[in-house]
Motif scaffolding. Structure first.
Motif, PDB file in Angstrom:
ATOM      1  N   GLN A  95       0.824  -1.210   0.000  1.00  0.00           N
ATOM      2  CA  GLN A  95       0.000   0.000   0.000  1.00  0.00           C
ATOM      3  C   GLN A  95       0.855   1.255   0.000  1.00  0.00           C
ATOM      4  O   GLN A  95       0.522   2.246  -0.671  1.00  0.00           O
ATOM      5  CB  GLN A  95      -0.925  -0.017   1.222  1.00  0.00           C
ATOM      6  N   GLU A 105       2.212   1.887  -3.490  1.00  0.00           N
ATOM      7  CA  GLU A 105       1.179   2.440  -4.355  1.00  0.00           C
ATOM      8  C   GLU A 105       0.877   3.890  -3.994  1.00  0.00           C
ATOM      9  O   GLU A 105       0.674   4.749  -4.883  1.00  0.00           O
ATOM     10  CB  GLU A 105      -0.084   1.584  -4.246  1.00  0.00           C
ATOM     11  N   ALA A 106       0.872   4.198  -2.687  1.00  0.00           N
ATOM     12  CA  ALA A 106       0.610   5.577  -2.254  1.00  0.00           C
ATOM     13  C   ALA A 106       1.713   6.508  -2.733  1.00  0.00           C
ATOM     14  O   ALA A 106       1.436   7.648  -3.154  1.00  0.00           O
ATOM     15  CB  ALA A 106       0.484   5.633  -0.733  1.00  0.00           C
ATOM     16  N   ALA A 128       1.258   9.655  -5.200  1.00  0.00           N
ATOM     17  CA  ALA A 128       1.660  10.981  -4.734  1.00  0.00           C
ATOM     18  C   ALA A 128       2.567  11.654  -5.749  1.00  0.00           C
ATOM     19  O   ALA A 128       2.451  12.871  -6.002  1.00  0.00           O
ATOM     20  CB  ALA A 128       2.346  10.877  -3.380  1.00  0.00           C
ATOM     21  N   ASP A 187       2.946  15.805   0.222  1.00  0.00           N
ATOM     22  CA  ASP A 187       2.355  14.484   0.016  1.00  0.00           C
ATOM     23  C   ASP A 187       3.429  13.468  -0.393  1.00  0.00           C
ATOM     24  O   ASP A 187       3.431  12.324   0.074  1.00  0.00           O
ATOM     25  CB  ASP A 187       1.271  14.553  -1.063  1.00  0.00           C
ATOM     26  N   ALA A 229       4.642  10.284   1.806  1.00  0.00           N
ATOM     27  CA  ALA A 229       4.520   8.942   1.233  1.00  0.00           C
ATOM     28  C   ALA A 229       5.863   8.206   1.266  1.00  0.00           C
ATOM     29  O   ALA A 229       5.918   7.002   1.528  1.00  0.00           O
ATOM     30  CB  ALA A 229       3.995   9.025  -0.195  1.00  0.00           C
ATOM     31  N   ASP A 262       6.398   7.109   4.805  1.00  0.00           N
ATOM     32  CA  ASP A 262       5.520   5.983   5.128  1.00  0.00           C
ATOM     33  C   ASP A 262       6.050   4.682   4.541  1.00  0.00           C
ATOM     34  O   ASP A 262       5.982   3.619   5.189  1.00  0.00           O
ATOM     35  CB  ASP A 262       4.104   6.248   4.607  1.00  0.00           C
TER      36      ASP A 262
END
Length: 539
Positions: A472, A475-476, A480, A493, A497, A500
């Motif tokens: 995930q 993909e994020a 972004a 963003d 990302a 993360d």
């Protein structure tokens, strides 16, 4: 522990580098990587050995050369060619130890006195099984336990010597002054004469009854040998767990470098894009500053990860007692296996297998035997003896005389102030202490099994969650970047990302290594698992 190594051959050290070059590379063989400074080129101007790489160089860059061929000596009886001594295959009946060159110097008092002797000149890739084998073979603490076992075996031989009679031989040689007085025509006459007297004696003594002291002493020594054997087993299990945990520390540090390097690469790319946007007028100085901060933070994380790996390498090298010029690099992180038993079966198996429980039972038996030894001082001691002696005096007519005697001797201590009873009471308290230690050890073993079992289940679930989180996060980050390039997203963003994704990858590594640690802890909590257990492990 199972042995899963393939058969392959190694060439011994090229002094003074303390490194070994492989004769031939077989599939799956981890080759040592060492610096070029450690090798002196032969006078012939060429070498059939593969080039040696500096610390950290990829193994794929090693040039592979075929060994040179030389004709056999004239006395070989043939004109065919054969490989040189350095490349000639070893005899098939010789068992080659592929890890022998990683053993420490046989002199434990060796102390390096020059910086070049402690310089790290190479790294050796090792699997977990190879690391455990090296720990069993090289670790000083385990060697000390084995020496202590030999000591207890010597004590047992000493105790068993009481089952045999004692034979002593003694002899003396002395000169003595002898005066002879006689009456004659001239009155009283006195003469002096120096005589040489020699004597010898053989004594044989055998204890036939010791009120149980001899049997209890031998039994105590036998139990002490068993206690030492269990201590070797316990230290080996502790060594295995510590070695595995330190290997996983090194794995985690290596994975942290990989993740941090990827994060730094992405941060640098983002910084370049942001600077280009500022140059063309579609970005701001604020975005550039924020990207620079992210890059600096990523660079610091990478440097810290490199430091952690170096510390983990030296910690593991100390545990394995490796030569001072070599470091270890681990294989990639993967799930170690699955636990086939439920919690209740694991607890019962731990009760049956753990050396610590049997050690307390042995301590209890030692206390009982020592109590008997203490009480034997109040009983009679019966010894048989036989003596034979000879004597020879040079100035006597009948110079040689001999004598012998046989008999029995009984001794019995009637009163000694209660010391023996006090010693016996001390040993009874030792027995009580061993009982309480057994109880405490049993409860601790159960807790160890339960903690490891619960941690194993939690980390198994965390692995699945962390894998999904990584997918995930990837993909994020992709979305972004696309949004930012399309002008509908912000740089914040993208930075978020990226952070993360890095956190998700770290969580996945931690979950996998945490699972492996819990599995190793569960194996240690039970100990002495059968060989088939390791063969059947599969996740």
């Amino acid at each position: 522990m199972r042995n899963s190594y393939s058969r392959f051959e190694w060439l011994r050290l090229l002094l003074p580098a303390i490194v070994v070059l492989p004769i031939s590379a077989q599939p799956g063989l981890a080759q040592p990587v060492v610096s070029e400074d450690a090798v002196a080129v032969e006078a012939s101007g060429h070498s059939s050995q593969p080039a040696l790489l500096s610390h950290g160089t990829s193994e794929e860059d090693i040039p592979v050369e075929e060994p040179a061929l030389e004709p056999l000596p004239d006395d070989a009886g043939t004109g065919s060619t054969a490989t040189t001594d350095s490349a000639r295959p070893l005899p098939t009946d010789r068992v080659v130890d592929p890890l022998e060159y990683l053993d420490p110097d046989p002199n434990p008092l060796l102390l390096q006195t020059r910086p070049a002797e402690v310089e790290i000149i190479g790294t050796q890739p090792l699997t977990l099984d190879e690391v455990i084998e090296l720990a069993y073979r090289n670790n000083p603490d385990l060697r000390i336990a084995l020496l202590e076992l030999e000591q207890s075996q010597a004590v047992l031989r000493e105790a068993r010597a009481a089952l045999l009679p004692t034979v002593t031989l003694s002899g003396t040689v002395q000169g003595q002054n002898a005066q002879n007085t006689s009456f004659g025509a001239g009155g009283l006459n006195t003469t002096e004469e120096l005589a040489l007297a020699t004597s010898g004696q053989v004594n044989v003594t055998y204890n036939i009854y010791s009120s149980g002291q001899r049997a209890a002493t031998i039994r105590t020594a036998e139990e002490q040998v068993r206690l030492s054997e269990l201590e070797v087993e316990r230290r080996q299990e502790v060594l295995r767990l510590n070695t595995i945990n330190e290997y996983y520390d090194l794995q985690r540090a290596s994975e942290q470098i990989r993740i941090s390097q990827a994060f730094l690469t992405e941060a640098e790319r983002n910084l370049r894009d942001t600077q280009l946007r500022e140059e063309v007028g579609v970005g701001t100085r604020f975005d550039v500053l924020r990207a620079e901060v992210q890059t600096a933070n990523a660079r610091q994380l990478l440097r810290q990860a490199e430091s952690d790996r170096q510390t983990a390498q030296r910690t593991l090298a100390r545990r394995l007692n490796l030569p001072p010029s070599l470091d270890v690099i681990p294989v990639a992180v993967e799930i170690a296996g699955a636990w086939p038993l439920d919690l209740e079966e694991s607890i019962v198996l731990a009760y049956q297998n753990r050396a610590e429980l049997e050690q307390q039972l042995v301590q209890r038996e030692i206390g009982e035997q020592q109590r008997r030894i203490a009480l034997s001082a109040l009983g009679p001691q019966v010894d048989l003896f036989a003596n034979y002696g000879i004597q020879d005096v040079s100035n006597q007519t009948n110079r040689f005389t001999d004598s012998y005697s046989v008999g029995a001797q009984v001794s019995w201590t009637l009163f000694e102030g209660g010391a023996a009873a006090a010693r016996a009471q001390q040993r009874e308290l030792d027995i009580e202490i061993a009982d309480r230690n057994f109880e405490e050890t049993r409860n601790g073993i159960r807790l160890d099994v339960e903690q490891s079992y619960f941690s194993l289940g939690a980390n198994r679930d965390n692995i699945d969650t962390a894998k999904l989180a990584v997918e995930q996060a990837e993909e994020a980050l992709r979305l972004a970047i696309l949004r930012f390039e399309a002008g509908v997203g912000t740089q914040l963003d993208v930075i978020s990302a990226q952070a993360d994704l890095t956190e998700a990858e770290v969580n996945l590594v931690d979950a996998t290594i945490g699972y492996n640690r819990a599995l190793a802890a569960l194996e240690r909590a039970i100990s002495n698992l059968p060989e088939r257990y390791y063969e059947d492990l599969a996740y």
